[in-house]
Write an enzyme that holds these catalytic residues in place. Structure first.
Site, short mmCIF file in Angstrom:
data_model
loop_
_atom_site.label_atom_id
_atom_site.label_comp_id
_atom_site.label_asym_id
_atom_site.label_seq_id
_atom_site.Cartn_x
_atom_site.Cartn_y
_atom_site.Cartn_z
N SER A 139 0.80 -1.21 0.00
CA SER A 139 0.00 0.00 0.00
C SER A 139 0.84 1.27 0.00
O SER A 139 1.61 1.51 -0.92
CB SER A 139 -0.98 -0.03 1.18
OG SER A 139 -1.89 1.03 1.10
N HIS A 140 0.72 2.08 1.06
CA HIS A 140 1.35 3.39 1.13
C HIS A 140 2.72 3.33 1.80
O HIS A 140 3.31 4.38 2.07
CB HIS A 140 0.45 4.35 1.92
CG HIS A 140 0.09 3.84 3.27
ND1 HIS A 140 -0.70 2.71 3.46
CD2 HIS A 140 0.41 4.26 4.52
CE1 HIS A 140 -0.84 2.48 4.74
NE2 HIS A 140 -0.18 3.40 5.41
N ASP A 162 -1.43 6.85 -3.56
CA ASP A 162 -0.42 6.08 -2.85
C ASP A 162 0.15 5.00 -3.76
O ASP A 162 -0.13 4.97 -4.97
CB ASP A 162 -0.99 5.48 -1.56
CG ASP A 162 -1.99 4.36 -1.81
OD1 ASP A 162 -2.60 4.34 -2.88
OD2 ASP A 162 -2.17 3.51 -0.91
N LYS A 185 -11.26 0.55 -1.98
CA LYS A 185 -11.21 2.00 -2.12
C LYS A 185 -10.51 2.33 -3.44
O LYS A 185 -9.74 1.52 -3.95
CB LYS A 185 -10.52 2.65 -0.93
CG LYS A 185 -9.21 2.05 -0.48
CD LYS A 185 -8.74 2.73 0.81
CE LYS A 185 -7.53 2.04 1.40
NZ LYS A 185 -7.88 0.97 2.35
N ASP A 212 -0.33 1.76 -4.32
CA ASP A 212 -1.21 0.88 -5.10
C ASP A 212 -2.46 1.58 -5.61
O ASP A 212 -3.38 0.94 -6.11
CB ASP A 212 -1.58 -0.37 -4.30
CG ASP A 212 -2.41 -0.07 -3.06
OD1 ASP A 212 -2.24 1.02 -2.49
OD2 ASP A 212 -3.22 -0.93 -2.65
N ASP A 261 -5.02 3.07 -4.28
CA ASP A 261 -6.35 3.01 -3.69
C ASP A 261 -6.63 4.21 -2.78
O ASP A 261 -7.79 4.49 -2.47
CB ASP A 261 -6.59 1.69 -2.95
CG ASP A 261 -5.67 1.44 -1.78
OD1 ASP A 261 -4.69 2.21 -1.60
OD2 ASP A 261 -5.91 0.48 -1.02
N ARG A 262 -5.60 4.95 -2.40
CA ARG A 262 -5.79 6.14 -1.57
C ARG A 262 -5.64 7.40 -2.40
O ARG A 262 -5.04 7.38 -3.48
CB ARG A 262 -4.79 6.15 -0.41
CG ARG A 262 -4.92 4.95 0.50
CD ARG A 262 -3.97 5.01 1.67
NE ARG A 262 -4.02 3.74 2.40
CZ ARG A 262 -3.96 3.64 3.72
NH1 ARG A 262 -3.85 4.71 4.46
NH2 ARG A 262 -4.02 2.45 4.31
#
Length: 583
Positions: free
Chosen positions: A124-125, A300, A400, A302, A304-305
């Site tokens: 992720s982030h 981010d 998300k 991937d 999704d944010r």
């Protein structure tokens, strides 16, 4: 056609392979240990029902971080050995997490096949590189993260695993070239289909949004735009969507070449880490004379944010989802028939609650973890949802979706300016947010993150806060001694959630102190880091008086911040005099 054999490889369990709500995340040095990744993948196959594996179609891709390409080849060989019929891989191994969800739900192979699940390779982030983070999670046939029943089985399997299956003689596949490569194994043909990473996702976005309307906005000389992918996988979509489809200038894209180490940066879209975008939007301390763009956004690792910015103006994620919900029906064609309901994670501010009440919408407060939203969406109860950690989405997929949020904001701006593109001044991001506050009130909000805290100290702090809740009189005595102007605490608990769809109960989801004036303090231990513990402190105050909604958040929240830090004995338990990140 190349033939391959199936080998049974002996192995022994590793400690701590328990997947959290975001999958399994560790340092790369952990994942590259002999058998480590293989144990987790085989444990996942063993946790699934036979029809989800044998003869099935699986997606294997991720955000492109370091070790992803090696991991994809390993998973392909294990999928073949476990009887999977075909594996779909995004070109160069790149698929954003929301795009994986879209591919599972929407893509149909040339032979009519549909995916039943996916291995997503992302942390992720969190940073990437040889000395940084790697992660893996499994998503189900609805496109959403595996439910707790599956992740618990995976974990139990990791503790007893003795062997895994591997097609050792299967050659590595060229994942940089689009096309299908076929092999023959003991159970018949096995295909690897490398496909364009963006096509399916772009097609879905064009069904949701009015691209022509957004294009008119972006073509206006008065509207300027900037998008920062932070060298994450969003870069694989940014040029296709914003430049080729919507006509933005290529110079409006920042850091849109995906890199294994995210360019040495931290791919977390907030005011601390998205430094280049923050400076360009006029929100740093440089006092640049250059006029900032009207609209800015970041993603981010991937994708999704998201972070949404106006000219010299930051939109909190809690406000962002509330404003999208309030404007969705008139601005976004996908929602023209109305919203089924809205939801937020418990730590997220109550801004969307007020919108739901005004619009008479179903509202849900859920624990942190996108799977809880997915249950509501699968049951037709929720259309728009979000969490304070820069995650926003809708029922078009079961993750998300950062680019979706950017397109939602551009749609709102396009709608508000549809008769104004030739006027003197456009309606801006700041205008829309301030109008929202005037209508619904303002939820002053901040989050303090204390990252990589010693786990013993972090757990002791949380235990102390739970024990303190047994006496509100004692709590209020401490609060008043810190700051006499703060309202009384009227309720304190550990948040517990009963899912209205499946009846499951989730306990210990965060420690809450609720004040009589609507203020809140929330404390959570987060499992999204790969080392140590992360304590998240959320501070919120609601202001209905429109004459008081223009204060600086630091000023409005200062008394509650002082109460939170002293009530929790944060420095005493953690040894930290300041948080790692403030958002």
């Amino acid at each position: 056609m190349v033939l391959f054999k199936v080998s049974r490889v002996e192995t022994t369990p590793f400690d701590g392979q328990k997947p959290g709500t975001s999958g399994l995340r560790k340092k790369v040095k952990v994942f590259v240990q002999l058998h480590y990744l293989q144990n987790f993948v085989q444990s996942t196959f063993n946790a699934l029902t036979a029809e989800k594996v044998r003869g099935a179609t699986l997606v294997v891709s991720g955000d492109g971080r370091y070790f992803s390409k090696d991991a994809i080849q390993i998973i392909i060989k294990m999928a073949a050995a476990n009887g999977v019929r075909r594996v779909w891989v995004g070109q160069n191994g790149l698929l954003s997490t929301p795009a994986v969800s879209a591919v599972i739900r929407e893509r149909v192979g040339a032979d009519g096949s549909k995916a039943t699940g996916a291995f997503i390779l992302t942390a992720s982030h969190n940073p990437g590189g040889p000395h940084e983070d790697f992660g893996i999670k499994y998503n189900m046939e609805n496109g959403g993260p595996a439910p707790e029943g599956i992740t618990d089985k995976i974990y139990e399997n990791t503790k007893t695993i003795k062997e895994y299956l591997l097609a050792e003689d299967l050659p590595d596949v060229d994942i940089s070239t689009i096309g299908v490569t076929s092999f023959e194994g003991p159970e018949g043909q096995f295909d690897i289909d490398v496909f364009d990473s963006a096509t399916d996702y772009v097609k879905l976005m064009k069904l949701i949004f009015d691209f022509q309307s957004i294009q008119k906005l972006l073509s206006s000389p008065k509207f300027t735009f900037c998008y920062d992918a932070l060298h994450g996988v969003a870069g694989a979509y940014a040029k296709r969507i914003f430049v080729e489809e919507l006509g933005a200038q290529e110079s409006s894209l920042l850091n849109c070449v995906p890199k294994e180490d995210f360019g040495g940066g931290h791919p977390d879209p907030n005011l601390t880490y998205a430094k280049e975008l923050v400076a360009r939007m006029g929100l740093d301390d440089s006092n640049s004379q250059e006029e900032p763009p009207e609209f800015g956004a970041a993603a981010d690792g991937d994708a999704d944010r998201n972070m949404i910015l106006g000219k010299r103006f930051f939109v909190t994620p809690s406000d962002s989802v509330a404003i999208i919900a309030a404007n969705a029906v008139q601005s976004i064609p996908y929602f023209s028939a109305g919203l089924k309901g809205v939801a937020r994670s418990m730590p997220t501010s109550a801004a969307i609650d007020v919108v739901a009440k005004h619009l008479n919408l179903n509202f849900f407060e859920v624990p942190t973890g996108w799977k809880f939203f997915g249950n509501l969406m699968d049951a037709g109860l929720c259309s728009v949802c979000g969490e304070e950690s820069f995650g926003t989405g809708s029922d078009h997929i079961r993750e998300k979706d950062g680019i979706w949020a950017v397109l939602a904001w551009l749609s709102i701006l396009a709608y508000r300016n549809k008769d104004n593109l030739d006027g003197d001044k456009l309606v801006t991001v700041e205008d829309i947010v301030r109008e929202h506050w005037a209508t619904y009130g303002r939820h002053y909000y901040t989050r303090y993150d204390y990252e990589n805290v010693d786990s013993v100290g972090a757990k002791a702090l949380m235990a102390y806060l739970v024990k303190l809740q047994s006496s509100l009189a004692e709590v209020n005595s401490i609060v008043k001694s810190i700051c006499s102007d703060v309202a009384d605490v009227v309720h304190a608990d550990e948040f517990e959630y009963k899912d209205p769809v499946d009846g499951s109960i989730s306990k210990h989801q965060g420690i809450r102190y609720l004040f009589g004036d609507g203020s809140r303090l929330v404390f959570r231990l987060s499992g999204t880091g790969s080392e140590g513990a992360t304590i998240r402190l959320y501070i919120e105050q609601y202001e209905k008086d429109s004459s008081k909604t223009g204060r600086q958040p630091q000023e409005a929240l200062a008394p509650l911040v002082e109460v939170a830090l002293n009530l929790s004995k944060m420095e005493e338990f953690t040894g930290r005099s300041a948080p790692t990140v403030i958002t």
